[in-house]
Design a protein around this motif. Structure first.
Motif, PDB file in Angstrom:
ATOM      1  N   GLN B  76      -0.084  -1.296  -0.369  1.00  0.00           N
ATOM      2  CA  GLN B  76       0.353  -0.332  -0.312  1.00  0.00           C
ATOM      3  C   GLN B  76       0.594   1.329  -0.152  1.00  0.00           C
ATOM      4  OE1 GLN B  76      -2.255   0.455   2.942  1.00  0.00           O
ATOM      5  NE2 GLN B  76      -4.349   2.056   2.155  1.00  0.00           N
ATOM      6  N   PHE B 173      -8.301   3.846  -6.429  1.00  0.00           N
ATOM      7  CA  PHE B 173      -9.152   3.046  -5.495  1.00  0.00           C
ATOM      8  C   PHE B 173      -8.141   2.222  -4.331  1.00  0.00           C
ATOM      9  CE2 PHE B 173     -11.427  -0.201  -3.818  1.00  0.00           C
ATOM     10  CZ  PHE B 173     -12.644  -0.714  -4.165  1.00  0.00           C
ATOM     11  N   ASP B 176      -6.378   4.187  -1.356  1.00  0.00           N
ATOM     12  CA  ASP B 176      -6.875   4.569  -0.180  1.00  0.00           C
ATOM     13  C   ASP B 176      -7.545   2.917   0.490  1.00  0.00           C
ATOM     14  OD1 ASP B 176      -8.203   5.891   1.814  1.00  0.00           O
ATOM     15  OD2 ASP B 176      -9.880   6.103   0.648  1.00  0.00           O
ATOM     16  N   LYS B 177      -8.083   2.412  -0.434  1.00  0.00           N
ATOM     17  CA  LYS B 177      -8.113   1.603   0.043  1.00  0.00           C
ATOM     18  C   LYS B 177      -7.964  -0.278   0.450  1.00  0.00           C
ATOM     19  CE  LYS B 177     -12.898   2.649  -0.023  1.00  0.00           C
ATOM     20  NZ  LYS B 177     -12.186   4.454  -0.335  1.00  0.00           N
ATOM     21  N   TYR B 178      -6.703   0.134   0.031  1.00  0.00           N
ATOM     22  CA  TYR B 178      -6.068  -1.646   0.196  1.00  0.00           C
ATOM     23  C   TYR B 178      -6.126  -2.246   1.365  1.00  0.00           C
ATOM     24  CZ  TYR B 178      -2.527  -4.736  -1.878  1.00  0.00           C
ATOM     25  OH  TYR B 178      -2.533  -6.549  -2.192  1.00  0.00           O
ATOM     26  N   LEU B 191     -11.861  -7.778  -2.800  1.00  0.00           N
ATOM     27  CA  LEU B 191     -12.842  -6.285  -2.914  1.00  0.00           C
ATOM     28  C   LEU B 191     -12.645  -5.785  -4.064  1.00  0.00           C
ATOM     29  CD1 LEU B 191     -12.595  -4.015  -1.301  1.00  0.00           C
ATOM     30  CD2 LEU B 191      -9.863  -3.718  -1.926  1.00  0.00           C
ATOM     31  N   ASN B 195     -16.109  -4.106  -6.120  1.00  0.00           N
ATOM     32  CA  ASN B 195     -16.405  -2.881  -6.873  1.00  0.00           C
ATOM     33  C   ASN B 195     -16.308  -2.921  -8.505  1.00  0.00           C
ATOM     34  OD1 ASN B 195     -16.039  -0.812  -4.166  1.00  0.00           O
ATOM     35  ND2 ASN B 195     -14.889  -2.566  -3.767  1.00  0.00           N
ATOM     36  N   VAL B 241     -18.079   0.747  -2.855  1.00  0.00           N
ATOM     37  CA  VAL B 241     -18.371   1.915  -2.409  1.00  0.00           C
ATOM     38  C   VAL B 241     -17.738   2.520  -3.982  1.00  0.00           C
ATOM     39  CG1 VAL B 241     -16.899   2.171   0.000  1.00  0.00           C
ATOM     40  CG2 VAL B 241     -15.298   1.262  -1.559  1.00  0.00           C
TER      41      VAL B 241
END
Lengths: 138, 244
Positions: B76, B173, B176-178, B191, B195, B241
């Motif tokens: 990340q 994406f 931020d969301k890892y 994930l 998404n 999200v």
């Protein structure tokens, strides 16, 4: 002799509960414990003060729950309180882990940026030594 | 293979933990096949000379994590770096030498041609390929293949592969969301699938690690397997999200 209508065990529990509440409040006052994390402790403490002074409440509660041995209700409530507090701890801990991870990453990225900028600066100074002479602004 | 792509827009993220024996060959290979791209070594508190070796090569940016975050946290960090520095494509490439640099172009192809948002290098699309991991791991791999494929409605053969490429949307994406804890590859697949990212697998051979030791033993494998399995279901239960 002065009596306040409380048996010895009730007095002890009341004393213990008040002492406990006092300890929590003192910790918050001295800023050793954040208000947010003291609330569950305070609720548990207050519940114990009520149960130890208002004797009937424990019996009524036991009747409602169908518990024949009233002190068992006390243990049940204590367990519920401690469970809630422990779950709160786990949640707080998870949040901290996320924060610490993000901070670690930011520090690593910033360090890298600083090192690069420093290297660039050194390079620039090395290549253009003339620019470093004090300039006359008058 | 020729691909019409601006190589300087590619950031290759190389998470490293004690990879002093393999990292310099990894960087040499990357530089040979992807000259002009940016290679970012994320050193996750290695106790050996990984930093020195990587720095000495002069081919990579080296980012040092102040405390050990594990592979997910390291990756990340690289994704954040790539996103903030305006790269259009990001690649994840292991520092232990199991991924092959010459395969990167094939991995990027569907992304550059806008056929996919994320590509996964798979050891299992073509079973004639060499190294396919140990017996115990293969069981885990089969479980994830079945469950992940059911959860996202697409057959993904190699959910634990760390050899992946991302387009800008996916990079933004994931920066931020890892899912940054422990071993997040299977979680990442679900994930992304949930998404609405278009995933695509590319058959690729992988080698057994060139040096160092794997970061997990058998008992830990079982623990992580259960943990990641649980995490995968939790990811599937969360609302998406990102809209299509």
């Amino acid at each position: 002799m002065f009596t306040i209508g409380l048996s010895r065990i009730e007095l002890i529990t009341l004393f213990g509960s008040v002492l406990f509440l006092g300890l929590i409040l003192e910790c918050v006052r001295r800023q050793r414990l954040k208000e947010a994390y003291s609330l569950l402790w305070l609720f548990t403490g207050i519940a114990f003060v009520i149960l130890s002074t208002w004797h009937e409440s424990l019996r009524i509660l036991s009747d409602i729950l169908g518990i024949q041995y009233a002190p068992a209700t006390l243990f049940l409530l204590l367990m519920i309180g401690i469970f809630c507090i422990l779950i709160q701890f786990s949640i707080v801990l998870s949040k901290r882990v996320e924060h610490i991870k993000n901070l670690n990453q930011e520090i690593a990225l910033l360090n890298h940026r600083v090192e690069k900028l420093e290297a660039q600066l050194r390079e620039r100074e090395h290549h253009a030594p003339d620019n470093h002479e004090p300039q006359d602004h008058s | 293979m020729n691909l019409d792509i601006d190589v300087s827009k590619i950031c290759v993220i190389i998470p490293c933990y004690n990879e002093q024996e393999s990292i310099s060959k990894v960087l040499d290979d990357l530089d040979r096949y992807l000259h002009g791209a940016t290679f970012v070594v994320i050193n996750d508190c290695s106790r050996d000379n990984t930093i020195a070796v990587a720095m000495a090569s002069g081919k990579a940016e080296v980012i040092n994590l102040p405390s050990n975050l594990g592979i997910g946290g390291a990756v990340q960090t690289g994704l954040k770096y790539a996103y903030r520095n305006g790269f259009k494509y990001a690649l994840k490439f292991d520092g232990d030498g199991q991924h092959k640099a010459e395969e990167i172009i094939r991995l990027l192809e569907p992304i550059v041609q806008k056929k996919a948002d994320v590509t996964i290098g798979s050891r299992f699309l073509d079973c004639s390929h060499g190294f396919q991991s140990t017996a115990l791991r293969r069981i885990g791999i089969k479980i994830f293949r079945l469950i992940n494929s059911l959860l996202i409605g697409q057959w993904i053969t190699d959910n634990t592969s760390g050899f992946r490429a991302y387009n800008y949307e996916a990079l933004k994406f994931l920066a931020d969301k890892y899912p940054a804890f422990d071993y997040p590859e299977p979680e990442e697949v679900v994930l992304l699938g949930r998404n609405h990212f278009r995933l695509c697998e590319i058959s690729t051979p992988m080698a057994a690690r060139a040096g160092g030791t794997s970061s997990i033993n058998a008992y830990q494998s079982i623990y992580f397997m259960l943990k990641v399995l649980f995490a995968v279901f939790m990811v599937a239960l969360r609302p998406a999200v990102r809209r299509r």
